[in-house]
Design a protein around this motif. Structure first.
Motif, PDB file in Angstrom:
ATOM      1  N   GLU A 100      58.295 -26.876  77.665  1.00 51.59           N
ATOM      2  CA  GLU A 100      57.270 -26.208  78.134  1.00 51.59           C
ATOM      3  C   GLU A 100      57.943 -25.434  79.264  1.00 51.59           C
ATOM      4  N   LEU A 101      58.597 -26.059  80.232  1.00 57.95           N
ATOM      5  CA  LEU A 101      58.888 -25.394  81.422  1.00 57.95           C
ATOM      6  C   LEU A 101      60.043 -24.189  80.990  1.00 57.95           C
ATOM      7  N   LEU A 102      61.011 -24.279  79.806  1.00 55.57           N
ATOM      8  CA  LEU A 102      61.815 -23.600  79.753  1.00 55.57           C
ATOM      9  C   LEU A 102      61.423 -22.728  78.595  1.00 55.57           C
ATOM     10  N   GLN A 103      60.238 -22.696  77.841  1.00 56.50           N
ATOM     11  CA  GLN A 103      59.765 -21.887  76.988  1.00 56.50           C
ATOM     12  C   GLN A 103      60.499 -21.816  75.775  1.00 56.50           C
ATOM     13  N   LEU A 104      60.972 -23.149  75.169  1.00 54.21           N
ATOM     14  CA  LEU A 104      61.860 -23.283  74.099  1.00 54.21           C
ATOM     15  C   LEU A 104      61.513 -22.929  72.672  1.00 54.21           C
ATOM     16  N   VAL A 105      60.207 -23.148  72.672  1.00 51.68           N
ATOM     17  CA  VAL A 105      59.496 -22.821  71.119  1.00 51.68           C
ATOM     18  C   VAL A 105      58.660 -21.492  71.324  1.00 51.68           C
ATOM     19  N   ASP A 106      59.176 -20.693  70.704  1.00 52.60           N
ATOM     20  CA  ASP A 106      58.757 -19.372  70.502  1.00 52.60           C
ATOM     21  C   ASP A 106      59.026 -18.739  69.253  1.00 52.60           C
ATOM     22  N   GLU A 107      58.429 -17.508  68.950  1.00 47.83           N
ATOM     23  CA  GLU A 107      58.806 -16.721  67.943  1.00 47.83           C
ATOM     24  C   GLU A 107      58.995 -15.247  68.224  1.00 47.83           C
ATOM     25  N   VAL A 108      60.207 -14.658  67.703  1.00 51.14           N
ATOM     26  CA  VAL A 108      60.803 -13.390  68.213  1.00 51.14           C
ATOM     27  C   VAL A 108      60.940 -12.446  67.194  1.00 51.14           C
ATOM     28  N   LEU A 109      60.213 -11.278  67.413  1.00 55.05           N
ATOM     29  CA  LEU A 109      60.201 -10.310  66.395  1.00 55.05           C
ATOM     30  C   LEU A 109      61.361  -9.580  66.596  1.00 55.05           C
ATOM     31  N   ASP A 110      62.324  -9.223  65.691  1.00 56.69           N
ATOM     32  CA  ASP A 110      63.456  -8.272  65.695  1.00 56.69           C
ATOM     33  C   ASP A 110      63.063  -7.139  64.970  1.00 56.69           C
ATOM     34  N   ILE A 111      62.902  -6.229  65.835  1.00 57.37           N
ATOM     35  CA  ILE A 111      62.508  -4.857  65.373  1.00 57.37           C
ATOM     36  C   ILE A 111      63.568  -3.806  65.491  1.00 57.37           C
ATOM     37  N   ALA A 112      63.887  -3.016  64.335  1.00 60.53           N
ATOM     38  CA  ALA A 112      64.762  -1.995  64.111  1.00 60.53           C
ATOM     39  C   ALA A 112      64.101  -0.487  64.370  1.00 60.53           C
ATOM     40  N   VAL A 113      64.222  -0.213  65.533  1.00 55.93           N
ATOM     41  CA  VAL A 113      63.406   0.936  65.972  1.00 55.93           C
ATOM     42  C   VAL A 113      64.080   2.269  65.451  1.00 55.93           C
ATOM     43  N   THR A 114      63.201   3.087  64.952  1.00 48.65           N
ATOM     44  CA  THR A 114      64.014   4.230  64.410  1.00 48.65           C
ATOM     45  C   THR A 114      64.022   5.179  65.381  1.00 48.65           C
ATOM     46  N   PRO A 115      64.978   6.440  65.361  1.00 43.47           N
ATOM     47  CA  PRO A 115      65.052   7.526  66.245  1.00 43.47           C
ATOM     48  C   PRO A 115      63.899   7.836  66.967  1.00 43.47           C
ATOM     49  N   ASP A 116      62.768   8.151  65.815  1.00 40.09           N
ATOM     50  CA  ASP A 116      61.508   8.927  66.276  1.00 40.09           C
ATOM     51  C   ASP A 116      60.514   7.925  66.923  1.00 40.09           C
ATOM     52  N   ARG A 141      63.877  -6.700  70.370  1.00 43.70           N
ATOM     53  CA  ARG A 141      63.287  -8.165  70.517  1.00 43.70           C
ATOM     54  C   ARG A 141      62.137  -8.370  71.061  1.00 43.70           C
ATOM     55  N   ALA A 142      60.989  -8.661  70.412  1.00 42.57           N
ATOM     56  CA  ALA A 142      59.769  -9.011  71.015  1.00 42.57           C
ATOM     57  C   ALA A 142      59.314 -10.447  71.006  1.00 42.57           C
ATOM     58  N   PRO A 143      59.292 -11.247  72.022  1.00 42.13           N
ATOM     59  CA  PRO A 143      58.817 -12.495  71.783  1.00 42.13           C
ATOM     60  C   PRO A 143      57.229 -12.467  71.703  1.00 42.13           C
ATOM     61  N   LEU A 144      56.678 -13.260  70.697  1.00 43.05           N
ATOM     62  CA  LEU A 144      55.448 -13.217  70.445  1.00 43.05           C
ATOM     63  C   LEU A 144      54.477 -13.792  71.606  1.00 43.05           C
ATOM     64  N   SER A 145      55.092 -14.809  72.637  1.00 45.56           N
ATOM     65  CA  SER A 145      54.302 -15.088  73.617  1.00 45.56           C
ATOM     66  C   SER A 145      54.022 -14.080  74.599  1.00 45.56           C
ATOM     67  N   TRP A 146      55.184 -13.531  74.781  1.00 41.56           N
ATOM     68  CA  TRP A 146      54.947 -12.133  75.753  1.00 41.56           C
ATOM     69  C   TRP A 146      54.029 -11.035  75.117  1.00 41.56           C
ATOM     70  N   LEU A 147      54.175 -10.885  73.690  1.00 39.37           N
ATOM     71  CA  LEU A 147      53.244 -10.017  73.380  1.00 39.37           C
ATOM     72  C   LEU A 147      51.650 -10.231  73.538  1.00 39.37           C
ATOM     73  N   ARG A 148      51.455 -11.533  73.459  1.00 42.88           N
ATOM     74  CA  ARG A 148      50.125 -11.907  73.532  1.00 42.88           C
ATOM     75  C   ARG A 148      49.476 -11.831  75.082  1.00 42.88           C
ATOM     76  N   GLU A 149      50.330 -11.299  76.143  1.00 47.43           N
ATOM     77  CA  GLU A 149      49.929 -10.994  77.305  1.00 47.43           C
ATOM     78  C   GLU A 149      49.319  -9.655  77.358  1.00 47.43           C
ATOM     79  N   TYR A 150      49.374  -8.955  76.203  1.00 44.33           N
ATOM     80  CA  TYR A 150      49.151  -7.439  76.375  1.00 44.33           C
ATOM     81  C   TYR A 150      47.990  -7.531  75.303  1.00 44.33           C
TER      82      TYR A 150
END
Length: 845
Positions: free
Chosen positions: A157-173, A2-11
């Motif tokens: 804003e304090l609890l970061q309640l509004v966000d989008e989370v990508l749920d990714i099924a990661v294959t073994p490779d 699970r990858a939160p979009l707000s976290w992804l934007r840091e990189y």
């Protein structure tokens, strides 16, 4: 993952207007499986603010404890006056900071908040729990915030309640995508943007005075980094931002030290473990377990170790299952959890951080052996970047210094095995030939560099694979990377051009005809997994020496309860029959009738070990023959099971239940599609009822050959398998039927001459099989006999005890003329004479 979009934007500096679904579309185009995009805080609207509890009045006149609270919410209510709120939670006190939702707000789930009278008091809002805000499943109490937040602060804003989370099924490779670092790298490549790699840190170089480490098994552990911090404040808690990121990623905050290791694992993909230094005796070692050694893991379970288990140990014994789960003896203790006599009465103050790289196969086997899958084992068995260990340890130390007031020790211990970068030689036009598209050398080099490869050479490229991609081992792996980054959707759609004169094989045609015929007879196809467990053979009542008990076993079965390949189709079909009957499923006849065609696996014990084939060239005929010799026999079979009503009740009469004869007729339906005539004879063969089991034979190259069995299952079998009583089944060898057919099925010749029908009733001993009487009639009737059908079986007092009457309809026809009555009668009498001679039959008057 699970990858939160707000976290992804840091990189990655994603475009400001990009939504989670936009990013998911880009990642899917690049080959990742994004299953869902969760909209956190959807429908949430304020005011939702921080409040300070000023007073609590206990209301005791109700069945459960109720509290009437005065809460300071600053200027959020427009008046600055305290809000009066009714609350049933007990986990807060006067002076605590809580989360308050005021009238006019809407919580997730379209839950509108308004002032209302309850328990005899006017409640002007609600004090919220984590579950009510969509932050988790914790209903035990409301959220108590750290004291530094002022009343009236926006909690959304304090609890970061509004966000989008990508749920990714990661294959073994694609194990590197089990981290925000890996997902961010894919997003940066998909958007053509630079990546801010979180693993690029100023890492303290290895030196003396670090924690003592002894790695005895360099094959199982080729990298081990140990760092230590002192002066950790046991009462320190994870900040809200860290807790929220863990929650969005699907993990539960526990304590600061544990949360930091989990956070770094999610960020960099490197699993970490934290030890209470005061509870470690001597050096930390990595070795294989001694047979019979035991460890109590963090989940409180005592586990008996196997000699192949890789363990972390100190002088006292194992303190962790390497790469899977730590041990309870060195668990981090906070100030609240610590107890007198535990060795950490005031909580943990000195922590040792472990960042290691373990053999993926060893970790996978240990996790499955102990049925203990963890976030760490999921990453190790898919491949972890060994070069990220030092950066992950540094990141964890930095966070503990920042958040827990700790001091990092200068010493760093790093044990490195002999590892060298992996290189792959790749012709520059190889991706072109694989995809059928002309990419060109520049595109190939650019795409390989985007995934982190170093590329040199002109026509023959030497590619140095990045440490985080252990799956890239062959030229085709690199070609696949080029193709996916250029876009699978850009590959041209071209139909293959088969050579002329080829179509379905005789075996394929028979397979399809059999399926259509059984479906037309009222059976429903029910394909099943080809896996079985040993217990099913006892339920089927197979003798101990039955060849069907000798199975080919899987090295890595999907289920430990079904580790072998089937030797008969019946276990899967009978399980499907049980499920359908239990759920009330009925076929067109009113009962349940299922069939399956497929392979069974019959090892002989003579198979030799298979060789691992290369992928750089097509195997030659000798290599293919050797692979075939390593496989068990795989005959193709057809089986059918039926239970319940075979014919429905109606105005025409009562329902007719399925019986053994229906199973035999199903076998004859299959045989007719092959143009083969079956001969039935009584037999005793598990799992069928000894008195209602027919062995089915066919003529194969002039020899009477067993094709299969049909009949009613034994009552003990139906009880053991929990299928309906009187369940019937048949199973045939399709390959044997194909050989018996001798080629394509010939269409019947339509004669222009009339048929002459003669009936005959013969009385024989009850022990004489009807098939034997039929064979005698066919032999005696000669070439004029077109068909023969048994249409009645009668027993009664007038025949005498132990006698039965078999009535047959004989059809005679000549190919070139109309038969006379005398010719038909003569053929009938010859058939009767042969039956009398061979079976002792008497013509019934």
């Amino acid at each position: 993952m699970r990858a939160p979009l707000s976290w992804l934007r840091e990189y990655v500096d994603l475009p400001a207007g990009e939504t989670g679904r936009d990013v998911a579309a880009k990642l899917i185009a690049a080959g990742l499986e994004v299953e869902t995009v969760d909209q956190l805080g959807a429908g949430l609207s304020g005011p939702l603010v921080v409040g300070k509890v000023l007073a609590i009045e206990e209301l005791t006149e109700f069945k459960k404890p109720i509290r009437y609270c005065q809460v300071d919410v600053g200027q959020a209510n427009g008046t600055g006056e305290p809000q009066n709120i009714v609350c049933g939670a007990r986990n807060f006190a006067v002076g605590d900071k809580v989360v308050v939702v005021l009238p006019g707000a809407v919580l997730p789930g379209n839950f509108a908040i308004s002032a209302r009278r309850t328990y005899g008091k006017l409640s002007e809002g609600m004090i919220c729990s984590a579950a009510e805000l969509g932050m988790g499943e914790d209903h035990d109490g409301i959220i108590v915030l750290p004291p530094e937040y002022e009343p009236g602060t926006d909690a959304i804003e304090l609890l970061q309640l509004v966000d989008e989370v990508l749920d990714i099924a990661v294959t073994p490779d694609r194990g590197y995508c089990l981290s925000l670092r890996g997902v961010a790298r894919e997003a940066a490549t998909a958007y053509g943007l630079p990546l801010r790699d979180p693993a690029l840190l100023d890492v303290t170089a290895p030196g003396e005075y670090g924690p003592a480490v002894e790695v005895a098994d360099r094959e199982g552990c080729d990298r081990f980094v140990a760092r230590a911090v002192t002066g950790v404040r046991p009462e320190a808690r994870s900040p809200i931002w860290l807790q929220r990121r863990l929650q969005k990623a699907g993990m539960r905050p526990i304590s600061l030290a544990v949360d930091v290791t989990n956070y770094v694992m999610l960020e960099l993909g490197q699993p970490l473990h934290a030890y209470d230094r005061a509870r470690v005796e001597g050096a930390i070692g990595v070795r294989r377990a001694a047979p019979g050694e035991k460890i109590v893991t963090l989940d409180g379970v005592t586990r008996v170790l196997d000699a192949e288990d890789l363990v972390i140990a100190d002088d006292a014994g194992p303190i962790g299952l390497a790469g899977v789960m730590g041990g309870a003896s060195t668990e981090i203790a906070d100030a609240e959890a610590a107890a007198p006599g535990s060795g950490a009465a005031e909580g943990t103050r000195e922590v040792v951080i472990e960042a290691a790289h373990f053999d993926p196969v060893a970790i996978a086997r240990t996790a499955r052996r102990h049925r203990l899958s963890s976030e760490a084992s999921r990453r190790f068995e898919r491949g972890v970047d060994p070069e990220a260990a030092a950066a992950a340890a540094q990141r964890a130390v930095d966070l503990l210094v920042l958040l827990a007031g700790a001091t990092a020790e200068a010493g760093v211990t790093e044990v490195r095995g002999r590892t060298a970068p992996r290189t792959v030689t790749l012709p520059a036009d190889h991706p072109d030939r694989v995809a059928g598209v002309s990419y060109g050398r520049e595109t190939v080099v650019r795409r390989l560099q985007q995934i982190g490869c170093d590329v040199t050479g002109t026509d023959e490229l030497t590619v140095t694979v990045p440490s985080w991609r252990p799956d890239l081992t062959d030229p085709n792996d690199l070609a696949e990377e080029v193709v996916r980054l250029e876009g699978y959707e850009n590959l041209p759609a071209t139909l293959p051009r088969p050579p002329a004169g080829r179509g379905l094989t005789d075996r394929q045609r028979l397979h399809r005809r059999v399926g259509r015929a059984l479906a037309g007879a009222g059976f429903v196809e029910a394909p099943n997994y080809p896996f079985v467990g040993d217990a099913v053979w006892d339920r089927l009542g197979l003798p101990a020496d039955d060849a069907r008990r000798r199975t080919a076993r899987l090295l890595n079965p999907l289920s430990d309860e079904e580790p072998a390949l089937r030797t008969t189709l019946l276990p899967g079909l009978l399980a499907a029959l049980r499920r359908n009957d239990g759920r009330g499923s009925q076929g067109p006849q009113g009962g349940v009738a299922l069939f399956e065609t497929g392979l069974v696996f019959r090892p002989t014990g003579q198979e030799r070990p298979a060789e691992r084939l290369g992928v750089d060239a097509r195997p030659d005929e000798a290599a293919l023959a050797a692979q075939d010799a390593a496989l068990p026999g795989q005959p193709r079979r057809v089986a059918a099971v039926l239970a319940g009503a075979r014919e429905q009740a109606g105005w025409w009469g009562a329902a007719r239940p399925a019986q053994w004869a229906d199973a035999v007729e199903a076998a004859r339906v299959v045989a007719r599609e092959a143009g083969v005539r079956l001969e039935a004879a009584g037999d005793q063969y598990a799992p069928w009822h000894p008195g209602r089991c027919a062995a089915l034979y066919a003529d194969v190259d002039g020899e009477r050959t067993l094709v299969g069995h049909a009949g009613e299952l034994h009552p003990r079998v139906t009880k053991a398998l929990q299928v309906p009583p009187r369940t019937c089944a048949m199973e045939l060898e399709l390959d044997v039927l194909e050989r018996a057919a001798g080629g394509a099925v010939q269409a019947p010749r339509v004669s222009t001459f009339p048929v002459a029908t003669q009936d005959v009733a013969l009385v024989v001993d009850a022990a004489v099989p009807a098939a034997e009487v039929e064979a005698a009639l066919r032999e005696g009737a000669g070439d004029l006999l077109e068909s023969l059908r048994l249409f009645d079986v009668f027993t009664g007092e007038q025949l005498g005890a132990g006698r039965k009457s078999l009535a047959y309809a004989l059809r005679f026809r000549a190919a070139e003329r109309t038969l006379t009555a005398e010719e038909a009668t003569a053929a009938r009498e010859a058939a009767v004479a042969a039956a009398v001679s061979r079976t002792g039959a008497e013509l019934r008057g």
